[in-house]
Design a protein around this motif. Structure first.
Motif, PDB file in Angstrom:
ATOM      1  N   TYR A 109      -9.167  11.197  76.007  1.00 14.21           N
ATOM      2  CA  TYR A 109      -8.229  10.298  74.935  1.00 14.21           C
ATOM      3  C   TYR A 109      -7.579   9.713  76.849  1.00 14.21           C
ATOM      4  CZ  TYR A 109      -4.516   8.707  72.821  1.00 14.21           C
ATOM      5  OH  TYR A 109      -3.974   7.238  71.691  1.00 14.21           O
ATOM      6  N   ARG A 110      -6.619  10.513  77.218  1.00 17.74           N
ATOM      7  CA  ARG A 110      -5.994   9.678  78.497  1.00 17.74           C
ATOM      8  C   ARG A 110      -6.926   9.028  79.558  1.00 17.74           C
ATOM      9  NH1 ARG A 110      -0.919   9.820  81.603  1.00 17.74           N
ATOM     10  NH2 ARG A 110      -1.333   8.121  83.130  1.00 17.74           N
ATOM     11  N   SER A 111      -8.248   9.280  80.029  1.00 16.84           N
ATOM     12  CA  SER A 111      -9.370   8.584  80.089  1.00 16.84           C
ATOM     13  C   SER A 111      -9.906   6.906  79.416  1.00 16.84           C
ATOM     14  CB  SER A 111     -10.453   9.555  80.826  1.00 16.84           C
ATOM     15  OG  SER A 111     -11.404   9.585  79.893  1.00 16.84           O
ATOM     16  N   LEU A 112     -10.125   7.617  78.347  1.00 20.70           N
ATOM     17  CA  LEU A 112      -9.778   5.944  77.050  1.00 20.70           C
ATOM     18  C   LEU A 112      -9.311   5.133  76.993  1.00 20.70           C
ATOM     19  CD1 LEU A 112     -11.750   4.492  75.515  1.00 20.70           C
ATOM     20  CD2 LEU A 112     -10.907   6.847  73.557  1.00 20.70           C
ATOM     21  N   LEU A 113      -7.867   6.103  77.774  1.00 22.82           N
ATOM     22  CA  LEU A 113      -7.210   4.740  77.238  1.00 22.82           C
ATOM     23  C   LEU A 113      -6.694   4.221  78.939  1.00 22.82           C
ATOM     24  CD1 LEU A 113      -3.854   7.376  75.805  1.00 22.82           C
ATOM     25  CD2 LEU A 113      -4.405   4.749  75.212  1.00 22.82           C
ATOM     26  N   MET A 151      -0.207  11.821  77.662  1.00 18.13           N
ATOM     27  CA  MET A 151       0.560  11.590  78.975  1.00 18.13           C
ATOM     28  C   MET A 151       0.895  12.855  79.717  1.00 18.13           C
ATOM     29  SD  MET A 151       0.511   8.552  77.924  1.00 18.13           S
ATOM     30  CE  MET A 151       1.888   7.217  78.594  1.00 18.13           C
ATOM     31  N   LYS A 152       0.641  13.777  79.777  1.00 20.50           N
ATOM     32  CA  LYS A 152       1.754  14.364  80.682  1.00 20.50           C
ATOM     33  C   LYS A 152       0.698  15.049  82.275  1.00 20.50           C
ATOM     34  CE  LYS A 152       4.579  17.375  77.898  1.00 20.50           C
ATOM     35  NZ  LYS A 152       4.875  18.369  76.662  1.00 20.50           N
ATOM     36  N   ILE A 153      -0.498  14.007  81.521  1.00 22.61           N
ATOM     37  CA  ILE A 153      -1.468  14.375  82.579  1.00 22.61           C
ATOM     38  C   ILE A 153      -1.786  13.649  83.718  1.00 22.61           C
ATOM     39  CG2 ILE A 153      -3.909  13.785  82.982  1.00 22.61           C
ATOM     40  CD1 ILE A 153      -4.559  14.939  79.981  1.00 22.61           C
ATOM     41  N   PRO A 154      -1.791  13.852  84.473  1.00 20.77           N
ATOM     42  CA  PRO A 154      -1.549  12.241  86.160  1.00 20.77           C
ATOM     43  C   PRO A 154      -2.495  11.593  85.741  1.00 20.77           C
ATOM     44  CG  PRO A 154      -1.735  14.611  87.299  1.00 20.77           C
ATOM     45  CD  PRO A 154      -1.991  15.263  85.305  1.00 20.77           C
ATOM     46  N   ALA A 155      -1.951  10.574  86.344  1.00 22.84           N
ATOM     47  CA  ALA A 155      -2.886   9.084  86.349  1.00 22.84           C
ATOM     48  C   ALA A 155      -4.017   9.308  87.334  1.00 22.84           C
ATOM     49  CB  ALA A 155      -2.043   7.777  87.373  1.00 22.84           C
TER      50      ALA A 155
END
Length: 545
Positions: A409-413, A365-369
């Motif tokens: 993980y963020r890209s999968l979300l 969640m700290k990684i940018p959109a």
């Protein structure tokens, strides 16, 4: 609110992929007891119990005895937790994964329980995510398109891989000895309700919800025509005519009374009302108190199903099914879904050899959109809506030596959220209003990052229903209604749903979107759609998988 002996109570049984949940809830919406019990054998995907022979790829089976054992344990635990006496319970509702189906003898005995079929995989119940019928599904679609079958309009033009008749045809072709021995083919939800109420096969209660969305059935036309099914395979047509007895009942309609033997197993009084079954995700709609058109209810778990009620029928390409009264009476119920959500997150966790998502989620969640250019296609178990294709595969692109597990993980979300956005676009472009979003199931509570990313990608608020047991509560609503107005005090399912499951305006948990990321997500969403197009084109060029 103090518990009053005058307030009736209903039991909701929610059969999921890994476990069954039991909830006891009264007519004012107070959850009195909640318990969950895992199935002894879980998902049978590697080998059959007591057998070391590996199962074929794409197989996912279950053991029917687990359903009864776990339901009995969960019910007794919920009853003990509630502190009430069982005689306050007026009705039982059941929701089940679908299409999970099985062949039985005419008395309801599952064929896998017979010694001669214990080692035959296709004699066991096929779980919803069983994807062994790829060839059979393609042939059914080819014949349906050639014949211009009218039922295709209700299913976005495509018969799904996970549905009833492809799984039946798979058994007919690959395990003919099982198909010949089968005397009854039915959904697991219907089988369980049949066990609850007893009776012979001619009177077994079949759910119009399960049949309408998964078995090519409609109230006006019945099942797909004998001519069509026999054009696919003569034995398929014969089985549909001769081996699918029963009576069609809507969810909430009384299937019968709890029989003595099952009452003893569950620790309940015999004779109380039992509702016809419903699909687990569909149960989430009354389970969050929604009885109006325009709200997309997202039941998020191993997979996700999204249900939307509308006032009108539209044939929308890629929609998994449209059934009049399929979710709630008086409205057209639209079903869409994603084949891997919690499953995909669990897969990544296992791949990264991690025990939990806690620290990973914080980092993600700290990684940018946009995940610093890492893009994922979330088709780890195929694509349900809008492609209805279980054979397509997922992907990650934009990887570099700087890519971290948190990026994956963020890209999968984000990919999961893009999948929902695509579904919403399909509905709206088809003329079906989508006005608000409600999330339910365990995943939104256990993984709040998922809901936040969904809200950001959709640029819309999402309400998270406070109960983690939305489908189980919905099943209880149906069980309460089945008891009749004299016992329950409710004249309609909508009345019962609002009283038992709705949330006061001041108590609503609303996840608000970060609109600063809207432009970024618009751009990355277009990339997601382009990657999807490229993946489908490559699959087509390579031929069938």
């Amino acid at each position: 609110m103090p518990i009053s002996d005058e307030i009736p109570v209903a039991l909701g049984l929610d059969f999921g992929t890994e476990s069954v949940r039991a909830v006891l809830i009264d007519g004012r919406g107070q959850e009195l007891g909640v318990a969950s019990e895992r199935y002894r054998h879980g998902q049978i995907v590697d080998h059959l119990p007591g057998n070391d022979q590996p199962l074929p790829a794409r197989y996912a089976l279950q053991a029917p005895g687990d359903w009864i054992d776990s339901a009995a344990d969960a019910t007794r635990a919920a009853l003990k937790q509630s502190g009430i006496t069982a005689d306050r319970i007026v009705g039982v509702g059941v929701d089940f994964t679908s299409c999970t189906m099985l062949p039985t003898l005419v008395d309801g005995t599952p064929l896998c329980n017979l010694d001669r079929f214990a080692s035959t995989p296709l004699a066991w119940p096929k779980l919803w995510k069983h994807h062994g019928a790829i060839d059979q599904t393609e042939r059914m679609n080819q014949v349906a398109r050639q014949r211009d079958e009218a039922f295709l309009k209700r299913y976005g033009g495509i018969i799904g891989l996970e549905w009833f008749f492809p799984k039946m045809l798979e058994t007919i072709e690959l395990a003919p000895e099982v198909a010949d021995a089968a005397e009854v083919w039915l959904e697991a939800g219907d089988w369980f309700v049949w066990q609850l109420v007893g009776g012979d096969a001619k009177s077994l209660p079949r759910s119009t919800c399960q049949a309408g969305y998964k078995a090519l059935w409609s109230a006006n036309e019945g099942y797909a025509s004998e001519d069509y099914l026999r054009a696919v395979d003569q034995k398929l047509g014969d089985a549909a005519v001769n081996k699918m007895p029963g009576r069609m009942l809507s969810p909430g309609e009384r299937a019968g009374n709890l029989c003595e033997s099952m009452a003893q197993r569950l620790g309940l009084p015999s004779g109380i009302a039992v509702s016809a079954a419903t699909i687990d995700a569909h149960s989430g709609v009354p389970g969050v108190g929604e009885a109006e058109a325009g709200t997309l209810v997202m039941v998020m778990g191993t997979s996700s199903c999204h249900m939307l009620n509308a006032k009108q029928f539209q044939s929308v390409p890629g929609i998994a099914g449209v059934v009049e009264g399929g979710i709630l009476p008086g409205l057209y119920g639209y079903e869409t879904g994603q084949a891997a959500v919690g499953d995909a997150f669990a897969w990544l966790l296992k791949l990264l050899n991690l025990d939990s998502f806690g620290p990973l989620a914080e980092q993600a969640m700290k990684i940018p959109a946009g995940s610093d250019g890492v893009l994922c296609l979330d088709w780890m178990n195929g694509c349900r809506t809008p492609l209805m294709d279980g054979s397509v595969k997922g992907a990650f692109t934009g990887l570099s030596l700087e890519t971290t597990p948190a990026h994956l993980y963020r890209s999968l979300l984000e990919a999961s959220a893009f999948g929902v956005r695509w579904i919403v676009d399909v509905l709206r472009e088809g003329g079906i209003p989508v006005e608000r979003f409600v999330a339910t199931g365990g995943l939104p509570h256990h993984n709040p990052a998922v809901v936040q990313i969904y809200a950001d990608v959709l640029a819309s608020e999402i309400e998270v229903h406070p109960s983690e047991q939305g489908p189980a509560v919905g099943a209880a609503v149906l069980g309460m209604f089945a008891a009749g107005s004299d016992a329950s005090g409710f004249e309609t399912i909508g009345e019962a749903a609002r009283a038992m499951a709705s949330v006061a305006e001041t108590d609503r948990l609303i996840v608000k979107p970060n609109l600063d990321d809207r432009e970024t997500y618009d751009h990355v969403y277009r990339q997601y759609r382009e990657l999807a197009d490229q993946t489908v084109a490559l699959k087509t060029a390579d031929g069938p998988s």
